[in-house]
Write a protein that holds these residues in place. Structure first.
Motif, PDB file in Angstrom:
ATOM      1  N   GLY A   1       0.780  -1.225   0.000  1.00 29.07           N
ATOM      2  CA  GLY A   1       0.000   0.000   0.000  1.00 29.07           C
ATOM      3  C   GLY A   1       0.813   1.277   0.000  1.00 29.07           C
ATOM      4  N   THR A   2       2.101   1.171   0.297  1.00 26.63           N
ATOM      5  CA  THR A   2       2.948   2.365   0.370  1.00 26.63           C
ATOM      6  C   THR A   2       4.203   2.142  -0.462  1.00 26.63           C
ATOM      7  N   THR A   3       4.524   3.138  -1.278  1.00 34.14           N
ATOM      8  CA  THR A   3       5.728   3.062  -2.106  1.00 34.14           C
ATOM      9  C   THR A   3       6.553   4.331  -1.949  1.00 34.14           C
ATOM     10  N   TYR A   4       7.827   4.186  -2.179  1.00 31.42           N
ATOM     11  CA  TYR A   4       8.771   5.301  -2.107  1.00 31.42           C
ATOM     12  C   TYR A   4       9.684   5.215  -3.328  1.00 31.42           C
ATOM     13  N   VAL A  39      13.837   8.775 -10.394  1.00 30.05           N
ATOM     14  CA  VAL A  39      13.011   7.804 -11.119  1.00 30.05           C
ATOM     15  C   VAL A  39      11.516   8.024 -10.913  1.00 30.05           C
ATOM     16  N   ARG A  40      11.143   8.900  -9.983  1.00 31.36           N
ATOM     17  CA  ARG A  40       9.732   9.100  -9.680  1.00 31.36           C
ATOM     18  C   ARG A  40       8.994   9.571 -10.929  1.00 31.36           C
ATOM     19  N   GLY A  41       7.865   8.924 -11.200  1.00 30.26           N
ATOM     20  CA  GLY A  41       7.076   9.246 -12.384  1.00 30.26           C
ATOM     21  C   GLY A  41       7.435   8.397 -13.588  1.00 30.26           C
ATOM     22  N   ARG A  42       8.574   7.719 -13.536  1.00 38.05           N
ATOM     23  CA  ARG A  42       8.994   6.850 -14.651  1.00 38.05           C
ATOM     24  C   ARG A  42       9.014   5.379 -14.251  1.00 38.05           C
ATOM     25  N   PHE A  43       9.357   5.091 -13.008  1.00 41.46           N
ATOM     26  CA  PHE A  43       9.453   3.715 -12.517  1.00 41.46           C
ATOM     27  C   PHE A  43       8.288   3.420 -11.577  1.00 41.46           C
ATOM     28  N   THR A  44       7.877   2.157 -11.567  1.00 37.09           N
ATOM     29  CA  THR A  44       6.819   1.718 -10.659  1.00 37.09           C
ATOM     30  C   THR A  44       7.219   0.400 -10.016  1.00 37.09           C
ATOM     31  N   ILE A  45       7.223   0.375  -8.700  1.00 41.77           N
ATOM     32  CA  ILE A  45       7.495  -0.859  -7.970  1.00 41.77           C
ATOM     33  C   ILE A  45       6.168  -1.503  -7.604  1.00 41.77           C
ATOM     34  N   SER A  46       6.127  -2.824  -7.684  1.00 41.04           N
ATOM     35  CA  SER A  46       4.901  -3.546  -7.340  1.00 41.04           C
ATOM     36  C   SER A  46       5.277  -4.923  -6.826  1.00 41.04           C
ATOM     37  N   ARG A  47       4.265  -5.644  -6.358  1.00 40.73           N
ATOM     38  CA  ARG A  47       4.514  -6.981  -5.849  1.00 40.73           C
ATOM     39  C   ARG A  47       3.303  -7.855  -6.097  1.00 40.73           C
ATOM     40  N   ASP A  48       3.565  -9.139  -6.269  1.00 44.40           N
ATOM     41  CA  ASP A  48       2.511 -10.140  -6.401  1.00 44.40           C
ATOM     42  C   ASP A  48       2.885 -11.266  -5.442  1.00 44.40           C
TER      43      ASP A  48
END
Length: 125
Positions: free
Chosen positions: A56-59, A64-73
């Motif tokens: 629920g929280t990312t940093y 890279v902000r706005g270009r990269f996205t961290i996620s998890r499954d």
């Protein structure tokens, strides 16, 4: 303890995209906050992104902000780093990292206890 293996690196032209994966084994990923770091030649390893245990929280690093996205499954025991609008200065070895959660929060290397072996990302101009 958890073992981490990165994949998805490669050579891409500037403006292109890559998605890095970090597959975990040995422990369920749902017990860990996850992070991505990178190290360019001749430079120190730097923070890229972090995602909380819940997702629920990312940093993100400012670069890279706005270009990269961290996620998890967690069902796949895998974390991801989607990288868009890549620039030559994004060229580096990218490492995923994990730290048990809940626990002390931080965005430095010392705040993560488990590391993968890294995957090379090269962005050509």
């Amino acid at each position: 303890q958890v073992q981490l293996v990165e994949s998805g690196g490669g050579l891409v032209q500037a403006g292109g995209s890559l998605r890095l994966s970090c597959a975990a084994s040995g422990r369920t990923l749902s017990n860990y906050a996850m992070g991505w770091f990178r190290q360019a030649p001749g430079k120190e390893r730097e923070f890229v992104a972090r995602i909380s245990r819940s997702g629920g929280t990312t940093y993100y690093a400012d670069s890279v902000r706005g270009r990269f996205t961290i996620s998890r499954d967690d069902a796949k025991n895998t974390a991801y780093l989607q990288m868009n609008s890549l620039k030559p200065e994004d060229t580096a070895v990218y490492y995923c990292a994990a730290v048990q959660s809940p626990g002390p929060f931080g965005l430095a290397q010392r705040d993560f206890h488990y590391w993968g072996q890294g995957t090379q990302v090269t962005v050509s101009s």
